[in-house]
Design a protein around this motif. Sequence first.
Motif, mmCIF file in Angstrom:
data_model
loop_
_atom_site.group_PDB
_atom_site.id
_atom_site.type_symbol
_atom_site.label_atom_id
_atom_site.label_comp_id
_atom_site.label_asym_id
_atom_site.label_seq_id
_atom_site.Cartn_x
_atom_site.Cartn_y
_atom_site.Cartn_z
ATOM 1 N N GLN A 255 -3.718 6.338 -37.949
ATOM 2 C CA GLN A 255 -4.736 5.313 -38.231
ATOM 3 C C GLN A 255 -6.129 5.684 -37.722
ATOM 4 O O GLN A 255 -7.115 5.461 -38.431
ATOM 5 C CB GLN A 255 -4.315 3.970 -37.627
ATOM 6 C CG GLN A 255 -3.217 3.247 -38.367
ATOM 7 C CD GLN A 255 -2.848 1.956 -37.660
ATOM 8 O OE1 GLN A 255 -3.319 0.886 -38.005
ATOM 9 N NE2 GLN A 255 -1.991 2.068 -36.662
ATOM 10 N N PRO A 256 -6.265 6.231 -36.518
ATOM 11 C CA PRO A 256 -7.617 6.568 -36.049
ATOM 12 C C PRO A 256 -8.304 7.619 -36.912
ATOM 13 O O PRO A 256 -9.529 7.609 -37.040
ATOM 14 C CB PRO A 256 -7.378 7.090 -34.628
ATOM 15 C CG PRO A 256 -6.073 6.499 -34.214
ATOM 16 C CD PRO A 256 -5.262 6.455 -35.463
ATOM 17 N N PHE A 257 -7.533 8.526 -37.498
ATOM 18 C CA PHE A 257 -8.109 9.597 -38.300
ATOM 19 C C PHE A 257 -8.409 9.139 -39.732
ATOM 20 O O PHE A 257 -9.449 9.483 -40.285
ATOM 21 C CB PHE A 257 -7.151 10.800 -38.351
ATOM 22 C CG PHE A 257 -6.922 11.457 -37.030
ATOM 23 C CD1 PHE A 257 -7.741 12.486 -36.592
ATOM 24 C CD2 PHE A 257 -5.879 11.048 -36.204
ATOM 25 C CE1 PHE A 257 -7.532 13.103 -35.368
ATOM 26 C CE2 PHE A 257 -5.663 11.658 -34.971
ATOM 27 C CZ PHE A 257 -6.501 12.679 -34.550
ATOM 28 N N MET A 258 -7.488 8.399 -40.307
ATOM 29 C CA MET A 258 -7.604 7.970 -41.710
ATOM 30 C C MET A 258 -7.305 6.476 -41.819
ATOM 31 O O MET A 258 -6.246 6.074 -42.309
ATOM 32 C CB MET A 258 -6.647 8.788 -42.579
ATOM 33 C CG MET A 258 -6.930 10.274 -42.590
ATOM 34 S SD MET A 258 -5.808 11.226 -43.658
ATOM 35 C CE MET A 258 -4.323 11.248 -42.636
ATOM 36 N N PHE B 219 -8.032 5.277 -31.306
ATOM 37 C CA PHE B 219 -6.720 5.520 -30.710
ATOM 38 C C PHE B 219 -6.544 4.713 -29.432
ATOM 39 O O PHE B 219 -5.479 4.114 -29.195
ATOM 40 C CB PHE B 219 -6.534 7.011 -30.422
ATOM 41 C CG PHE B 219 -5.150 7.337 -29.908
ATOM 42 C CD1 PHE B 219 -4.114 7.577 -30.788
ATOM 43 C CD2 PHE B 219 -4.877 7.366 -28.536
ATOM 44 C CE1 PHE B 219 -2.818 7.848 -30.325
ATOM 45 C CE2 PHE B 219 -3.601 7.636 -28.072
ATOM 46 C CZ PHE B 219 -2.572 7.881 -28.971
ATOM 47 N N LYS B 220 -7.574 4.702 -28.595
ATOM 48 C CA LYS B 220 -7.466 3.974 -27.334
ATOM 49 C C LYS B 220 -7.285 2.473 -27.573
ATOM 50 O O LYS B 220 -6.546 1.799 -26.848
ATOM 51 C CB LYS B 220 -8.701 4.245 -26.465
ATOM 52 C CG LYS B 220 -8.742 5.644 -25.872
ATOM 53 C CD LYS B 220 -7.574 5.871 -24.923
ATOM 54 C CE LYS B 220 -7.611 7.246 -24.290
ATOM 55 N NZ LYS B 220 -6.444 7.463 -23.392
ATOM 56 N N ARG B 221 -7.963 1.936 -28.584
ATOM 57 C CA ARG B 221 -7.759 0.517 -28.905
ATOM 58 C C ARG B 221 -6.311 0.271 -29.349
ATOM 59 O O ARG B 221 -5.676 -0.695 -28.923
ATOM 60 C CB ARG B 221 -8.723 0.072 -30.003
ATOM 61 C CG ARG B 221 -10.190 0.058 -29.583
ATOM 62 C CD ARG B 221 -11.053 -0.598 -30.670
ATOM 63 N NE ARG B 221 -12.474 -0.325 -30.450
ATOM 64 C CZ ARG B 221 -13.208 0.501 -31.179
ATOM 65 N NH1 ARG B 221 -12.663 1.158 -32.205
ATOM 66 N NH2 ARG B 221 -14.486 0.674 -30.923
ATOM 67 N N GLY C 253 -3.872 -0.024 -26.533
ATOM 68 C CA GLY C 253 -3.949 -1.149 -25.612
ATOM 69 C C GLY C 253 -5.118 -1.161 -24.660
ATOM 70 O O GLY C 253 -5.160 -1.977 -23.739
ATOM 71 N N HIS C 254 -6.093 -0.288 -24.856
ATOM 72 C CA HIS C 254 -7.272 -0.249 -23.987
ATOM 73 C C HIS C 254 -8.406 -1.076 -24.593
ATOM 74 O O HIS C 254 -8.554 -1.151 -25.812
ATOM 75 C CB HIS C 254 -7.777 1.187 -23.817
ATOM 76 C CG HIS C 254 -6.816 2.101 -23.130
ATOM 77 N ND1 HIS C 254 -6.859 2.350 -21.770
ATOM 78 C CD2 HIS C 254 -5.782 2.833 -23.616
ATOM 79 C CE1 HIS C 254 -5.896 3.208 -21.456
ATOM 80 N NE2 HIS C 254 -5.231 3.510 -22.555
ATOM 81 N N GLU C 255 -9.227 -1.657 -23.720
ATOM 82 C CA GLU C 255 -10.479 -2.238 -24.159
ATOM 83 C C GLU C 255 -11.500 -1.106 -24.208
ATOM 84 O O GLU C 255 -11.674 -0.375 -23.237
ATOM 85 C CB GLU C 255 -10.945 -3.324 -23.189
ATOM 86 C CG GLU C 255 -12.192 -4.042 -23.666
ATOM 87 C CD GLU C 255 -12.702 -5.075 -22.667
ATOM 88 O OE1 GLU C 255 -13.517 -5.922 -23.066
ATOM 89 O OE2 GLU C 255 -12.289 -5.024 -21.478
#
Length: 525
Positions: A474-477, A36-38, A41-43
């Motif tokens: 997307q992060p979950f599935m 999720f963080k990616r 917009g996070h590195e």
Amino acid sequence: MAKPSIYLTTPIYYVNDKPHIGHAYTSLATDVLARFKRLDGHEVFFLTGTDEHGQKVEKAAKDAGEDPQAFTDRVSQAFRDLTATMGFSNDDFIRTTEPRHKAACVALWKVLAEKGEIYLGDYEGWYAVRDEAFYGPDELTERDGVKYAPSGAPVEWVREPSYFFRLSRWLPELLRRYDLPEGHPERIDIQPESRRNEVRAFVQQGLKDFADRPEKLDLSVSRTSFTWGVKVPGDEKHVMYVWVDALTNYITAAGYPDTNHPRWRFWPADVHFVGKDIVRFHTIYWPAMLLAAGLLPAKRVFAHGWWTNEGQKISKSLGNVIDPVTLVEEFGLDPVRYFLLREVPFGQDGDFSRKSMVNRLNGELADALGNLANRTLSLIQRNCEGRLPADAGRAEEDGELFASLDVLTETVRKQLDQQHFHLALDTIFASVRDANGYITKQAPWALKKTDPVRMAAVLRHLHTALRTYATLLQPFMPETMSALLDQIAVPAEARAIAALGAPLAEGTVLPPPAPLFRKIETKAA
């Protein structure tokens, strides 16, 4: 303005046995937040790995008739394989038998020794080899002349020379940091709140009980009773005990002791994800050692609960250990990922129930989201020549759909920032239910004859809803949502959260829809 970098860790898993559902659960939560963080917009730097030293591993290797290094090579690979099976996106996999880790442990030890934070003494007490832990007399039970730890492991009286870390010096400082307000840069945040209260009470009680003998609170950090570990610099009869060895992995992977290493910018860790059984190690011993060495402690430690299986405690003796690989083979990867974080509030204990899993997968994934996607996209194929309709703006009757949709991203972001995975999924699927109610009420299949312009607007709004759900899920599935984003014609470069603000062009060609989820026969549950 660039968003801050994020460092997320799992515990390193002990290699005296094969992976089980608890290992998969901790790593899955870490993976979802990292993904999720990616997307936001996070590195991100996401670390997992294996803890390979200690008396239990030495004994397990001997019992298996293997050299300890060969044994750990084999068992560690099972944990590495699990990361692939579960689709984890970790950036590194650390092993405590690696040269880089041994070097980091030695460097940290030397710093602590030079600062007078480590001293040589003797340790004695009731010791459980299986737990690699000492226990007080009041914690023991006795049966047939044998004393047992609360875990059920037998204990024996042990006296040996040991190096000690001056933990007692740092406990008042830890209490101060626990109590700092949320958002304070020095706060050590322990979640959930029940774990914070437990840790705080434990430290306070220790300070009270041993006010006149603070050295009793100091921590034994070496052993001479086994040899499989990192040697203490300058005194190789001793090996470093697990507190120093295992916990140091988090800074090893960030480049320690080279504070000019490119990865050092990620330290301190944003969240250490751990099981509740190791929360004290991560919230008392680890931050105290870091502070003593002049380093910053992790910002947050989140301790999740344990799973039972159909109401029973999970144990090898009962034969009810849940194998995540078997679950994935039976139900599919993304449905398993979804269920594990949907079923139980993260931080609480939960029960694994096949009936509940089947009900959620059928009711929420297949019937709610899968059916919404199939109905919407089939209508676009039949009534709009398979092309994305124009965005004709919102009518009054669209208000209910967008009431949840407009705030969905920010709500989910806040919930995941607090590691409330089940609430994030609940919020998304509440909006999915709104969208199903919307399509039924608006009946775009009937509008084709009476008001084709309105029909196109309704289908466009439903496409917008599907894009929002697919992006946030997307992060979950990851695999299934990638397929849904393909079906709604979102290009690969437009699947980040920020891209939700850039609508697709009218007339974009949509491929024919295909089922996203298979329904599970309830008789097989």
